[in-house]
Design a protein around this motif. Sequence first.
Motif, PDB file in Angstrom:
ATOM      1  N   PHE A 381      18.419 -62.201  30.316  1.00 19.78           N
ATOM      2  CA  PHE A 381      18.585 -63.235  31.432  1.00 19.78           C
ATOM      3  C   PHE A 381      18.715 -64.785  30.626  1.00 19.78           C
ATOM      4  N   LEU A 382      17.979 -64.839  29.749  1.00 21.72           N
ATOM      5  CA  LEU A 382      18.250 -66.057  29.026  1.00 21.72           C
ATOM      6  C   LEU A 382      19.296 -66.102  28.176  1.00 21.72           C
ATOM      7  N   THR A 383      19.504 -65.127  27.555  1.00 25.63           N
ATOM      8  CA  THR A 383      20.691 -65.045  26.465  1.00 25.63           C
ATOM      9  C   THR A 383      21.869 -65.369  27.403  1.00 25.63           C
ATOM     10  N   GLU A 384      22.005 -64.868  28.668  1.00 28.13           N
ATOM     11  CA  GLU A 384      22.984 -65.095  29.588  1.00 28.13           C
ATOM     12  C   GLU A 384      22.957 -66.525  30.061  1.00 28.13           C
ATOM     13  N   ALA A 385      21.782 -67.081  30.071  1.00 21.72           N
ATOM     14  CA  ALA A 385      21.831 -68.726  30.536  1.00 21.72           C
ATOM     15  C   ALA A 385      22.378 -69.378  29.207  1.00 21.72           C
ATOM     16  N   PRO A 417      11.679 -68.280  34.370  1.00 24.20           N
ATOM     17  CA  PRO A 417      11.912 -68.118  33.129  1.00 24.20           C
ATOM     18  C   PRO A 417      12.858 -69.334  32.586  1.00 24.20           C
ATOM     19  N   LEU A 418      13.416 -69.805  33.362  1.00 22.92           N
ATOM     20  CA  LEU A 418      14.518 -71.057  32.682  1.00 22.92           C
ATOM     21  C   LEU A 418      13.541 -72.090  32.560  1.00 22.92           C
ATOM     22  N   ARG A 419      12.688 -72.648  33.441  1.00 25.94           N
ATOM     23  CA  ARG A 419      11.611 -73.567  33.077  1.00 25.94           C
ATOM     24  C   ARG A 419      10.759 -73.365  32.068  1.00 25.94           C
TER      25      ARG A 419
END
Length: 452
Positions: A381-385, A417-419
Amino acid sequence: MITTRFAPSPTGRLHVGNIRTALHNWMLARQGGGRFILRIDDTDAERSREDYVDAIRADLTWLGLSWDAEERQSARLDRYEAAFAALKAAGRIYPCYESAQELEVKRKIALGRGLPPIYDRAALKLTDAERAAKEAEGTPSHWRFLLDHAEPIQWDDGIRGPQKFDAAQLSDPVIRRADGSWLYMMPSAVDDIDMGVTQVLRGEDHVSNTAVQIQIFTALYAAGFAAGESAAKTLPAFAHEALLVGREGKLSKRLGSLGCDAFRERGIEPEAIIALLARLGTSLPVEPIADRAALVASFDLATFGRAPAKFDEEDLERLNAGIVHQLPFDAVAARLPDGMDEAGWHAIRPNLAHIGEAADWWQLVTGPIVQPDFSAEDKAFLTEAGRLLVWGDSPWGALTTVLKEATGRKGKGLFLPLRQALTGMDHGPDMGELLPLIGEEEARARLGQAAA
Ligand code: GLU
């Protein structure tokens, strides 16, 4: 024209109780466009200290309680001498020869008989010959003010309402010691006359002093003492506030030593202390009001209750947070970490209980941060972000909108997860405000590191 005074004895530091009295007198004067006098009650040469005088000034300055004039009792001894002479000539002062021990014995006897320990005026009954003999023996004399038992003492107290005292139930007060030094009672009345004080607002521990001082004022007026243009020609208005007690409802020792240094150390803002003490013990709501003019405008003796005012340190903490959240950047800039600008202050301010915590939160912007371990799913997900991040006016809003569409995540699954990746924390300042401060390059680096 209203004139008030705050009259600390420089025998110690100011504590919350004194600060409250100072504040209320200051507000009373400011509300009426009048004068607020700082009067240093330093007739007790042994216990008064110059460093305490400096500390009192520094504390009042820190609290923002400016005074229009400063007076010192030690510089006014000639006035007390003059008042003493006038009262003596009027037959209102008499010499006494009892030692401290004798007086203590008399007190104990009276109490033992279930009587109030009122001075028996034995010295007044001495014949001229007896008095001459005492003088000849060299027995030192102190001096008492002769209360007029026939004169009823009454006043309409600004807080307590109509007050009545029977002078016969009070001791003639000692106003001067055998060594010539002054006790509190007379100099204070002389000052209030000379300085044109119109309102005397102080703690209820002074109620019986007021009863005595009313007779001193009246006797001084009758003796023609209140001369001079600025002198008060009538009695001041008196008001006595209920005392301050701790949360448990008792007069606490702790309150007696709680002052500006302790507050400063704990990161309490002067405005929080002011907001609390302005309204504590009144019927007005205690709120984090940073606008002093609003507090001054709403100040009203009629709102004061008779019950002791409870000072609760948790209230102070709550108000402090409320005040910090309102403080403008200019007011705090000098106390913020290097590099923290107005946008940074606005982003972080809502998370602070004390300004000193700003540095910890600012660290999230400057780094380094410590990220948690992410699951494989969150890493994807964070890679996608990182891939979808487009830097614009509001990068956070844009990023979360496209991520939501692309991944179907929402709520906590989307934001947490973003935060965590961007700040290392589970909670904190608004990300919409924080992300622009972190900057594009750093944000990409953090997302990359989290996904690795
Ligand atoms: N120096 C006195 C005190 O600190 C002043 C009392 C008064 O306000 O007259 O208690």
